[in-house]
Design an enzyme around this catalytic site. Structure first.
Site, short mmCIF file in Angstrom:
data_model
loop_
_atom_site.label_atom_id
_atom_site.label_comp_id
_atom_site.label_asym_id
_atom_site.label_seq_id
_atom_site.Cartn_x
_atom_site.Cartn_y
_atom_site.Cartn_z
N CYS A 71 -23.68 -47.61 26.78
CA CYS A 71 -23.21 -48.27 27.99
C CYS A 71 -22.02 -47.57 28.65
O CYS A 71 -22.01 -47.33 29.85
CB CYS A 71 -22.85 -49.73 27.69
SG CYS A 71 -21.83 -49.94 26.22
N HIS B 38 -17.62 -53.25 31.73
CA HIS B 38 -16.72 -52.26 31.16
C HIS B 38 -15.93 -51.59 32.29
O HIS B 38 -16.51 -51.23 33.32
CB HIS B 38 -17.52 -51.14 30.45
CG HIS B 38 -18.17 -51.56 29.16
ND1 HIS B 38 -17.95 -52.77 28.55
CD2 HIS B 38 -19.04 -50.89 28.35
CE1 HIS B 38 -18.65 -52.83 27.43
NE2 HIS B 38 -19.32 -51.71 27.29
#
Lengths: 346, 346
Positions: free
Chosen positions: B132, B252
């Site tokens: 990710c 994130h």
């Protein structure tokens, strides 16, 4: 110690997040105080605070508040320092200022005791306490500068909301409760109280601390750049910073890349940091030990870990630096300076 | 589109945080599905999930589950992929794998559609979906690589707990409630479920994601290093990462320093990023606009802002890159690859 000189001390901003820590440290460190004067804005005047079992009433800070004061600790915002510190100096006080007002003034020493306490003697009445995120970084990097020289620093911060004051802590906790309850989260103060746009801090990361400057960096980022050069006494160090607020109450964390001027052995660096004053090495990957904000909170030291050689540059080193932003990052650094002044003037 | 080819699709790890997003995306994107098979561990088998109004029962994933399956999307951990993907390939399926199992296998393409979709055709049955934190970074940096070349990347991450799965989200919310109530906070899962030492994530920043490697970096950090070189097709790019978990649920954030190979104009870089596929420029300091995890959550794009020239190095550039780690960082990138496969096989 019966002949120890005692000092008349004033704390300006006594009811704030940092002021509260300063008063607690003066008590716990048994600072040689003759009289303690607690000062604040008119709004907070009248507040009663305990010091060594006695109740003291906070008074409104005015130019006349400093008559007879020998050491004045300021943490009530830059405007208050600018308005009042010159009067305190006129009255003969040494001012230790936690705000940004005089930090870059060439006539004002900017002091982190572990780094440049030798510069204190150059003061003309005001000694500046650096920005919280700068203090912990230079405290950790000073031994590396002395041994290897530092060419470059790239830092990304993970800063606690207490750095924005007590009201920002309250806001973060309130927003967190709202979010957990599935209610609308209402931003009110952060990222910058005096600016119009507000962002949620609960369960978020805000890449803005203080106002943006013309070069695209925030003032907090530029403080780290300018103050690091001044404190380390080397304008040639390249510093770049990205300052970010995260949902932590106490304790700033920093991911720091530093490029040294000489080759190093990682074990030597670990030993050097472990032996340095004010710094605690917490670096045991196998035991999953590294500095954490929750563990640094309430501690006076700067914690350093995750030490590892850069994968690309032989003289590059990565570190994770954590400290309580209200203690070493503010109140404790100021009280350390005050203790030095007290000893020098005994 | 009446003659559009329809595919038999399997989702392995259907009850997990990423699996749930994949199923939602297959529905919303109206993916050309003949039959959808939802697979999981024996523990979760029997769970009923909705797809386009129909209730589907999750079955236990076994080697025989893949008979007749043409596209299999794996997100149930590396061990599951290693045990089952070869069987799926034998049965003729193309596997798109969200785990670390095959990412660095030289025979397995590691794909971010905006960066290297041309490599998909090299697959031998398995296509790997990157980590990710890597996906969002390379998506944002690809246009810079193409225009200027990239010499070096230094990244510090601010990663959401959802990257560690649904149980980590539950743990963070539980700990937050405990802390707000003034109760003891009990760590149970994070930082790494399979390791003995646990740390509080509520109101904290944990500089450990995945296990430590011999070189002092975590596996998550080394994933960013190795995968970036492989996806960008340039082993000469120096990459250093510091990966940190913070109390954010989805999204994130990354503080990225990149050193380009050629001089650049900041306005050109902004224009380039604004025009690039999958990337949204959010960069207005005067308006206090920059990417935020809370705003990226639920969105498929990669958001880029805080663009500013490095203060020391003329070819240095700083960026703030944010994306939903479960979408572009996992499910959406996998479904993008599946859509490409579907079009190629029409």
């Amino acid at each position: 110690m019966s002949n120890q000189k005692l000092f008349n001390v004033a704390v300006v901003g006594a009811t704030g997040a940092v002021g509260e820590q300063i008063i607690g440290l003066l008590e716990r460190r048994n600072f040689p105080i003759a009289e303690l004067k607690l000062l604040s804005s008119a709004r907070s005047a009248g507040t009663k605070l305990k010091f060594k079992g006695k109740e003291l009433t906070v008074e409104e800070a005015t130019p006349d508040s400093f008559k007879g004061i020998e050491i004045a600790l300021f943490s009530a915002g830059g405007d208050v320092t600018k308005a009042l510190a010159p009067h305190a100096v006129e009255h003969g006080a040494v001012c230790i200022d936690n705000t940004n007002a005089y930090r870059m003034d060439p006539d004002t020493p900017l002091i982190v005791p572990e780094v440049n306490i030798d510069k204190v003697s150059e003061h003309r009445g005001i000694i500046a306490n650096p920005n919280c995120s700068t203090i912990q970084m230079v405290t950790a990097l000073k031994p590396l500068q002395d041994r290897y020289g530092i060419a470059r620093i790239i830092v990304s911060t993970y800063q606690a909301v207490s750095g924005a004051g007590s009201r920002a802590i309250d806001e973060m906790l309130r927003q967190t409760r709202e979010a957990l309850a599935g209610n609308e989260v209402v931003p009110d103060i952060l990222p910058v109280g005096s600016l119009p746009v507000k962002h949620q801090i609960a369960f978020n990361a805000i890449p803005q601390i203080d106002k943006f400057q013309d070069n695209g960096y925030t003032l907090e980022e530029m403080k780290m750049v300018r103050e690091t050069k001044k404190i380390m006494g080397d304008e040639s160090i390249d510093v770049t910073a990205t300052c970010v607020r995260i949902p932590v109450v106490y304790g700033h964390s920093e991911s720091v890349y530093v490029e040294l001027k000489q080759d190093y052995e990682l074990e030597d660096v670990k030993k050097l940091i472990a032996e340095s004053p004010g710094v605690v090495l917490v670096d045991d990957p196998a035991g999953q030990r590294y500095p954490l904000a929750t563990e640094a909170a309430g501690q006076p030291d700067v914690f350093v870990g995750r030490l590892r050689r850069d994968l690309g540059h032989a003289r590059g080193l990565n570190l994770w630096i954590v400290s309580d932003n209200l203690l070493k990052g503010a109140a404790w650094n100021a009280v350390q300076i005050a203790e030095y002044i007290a000893i020098e003037n005994e």
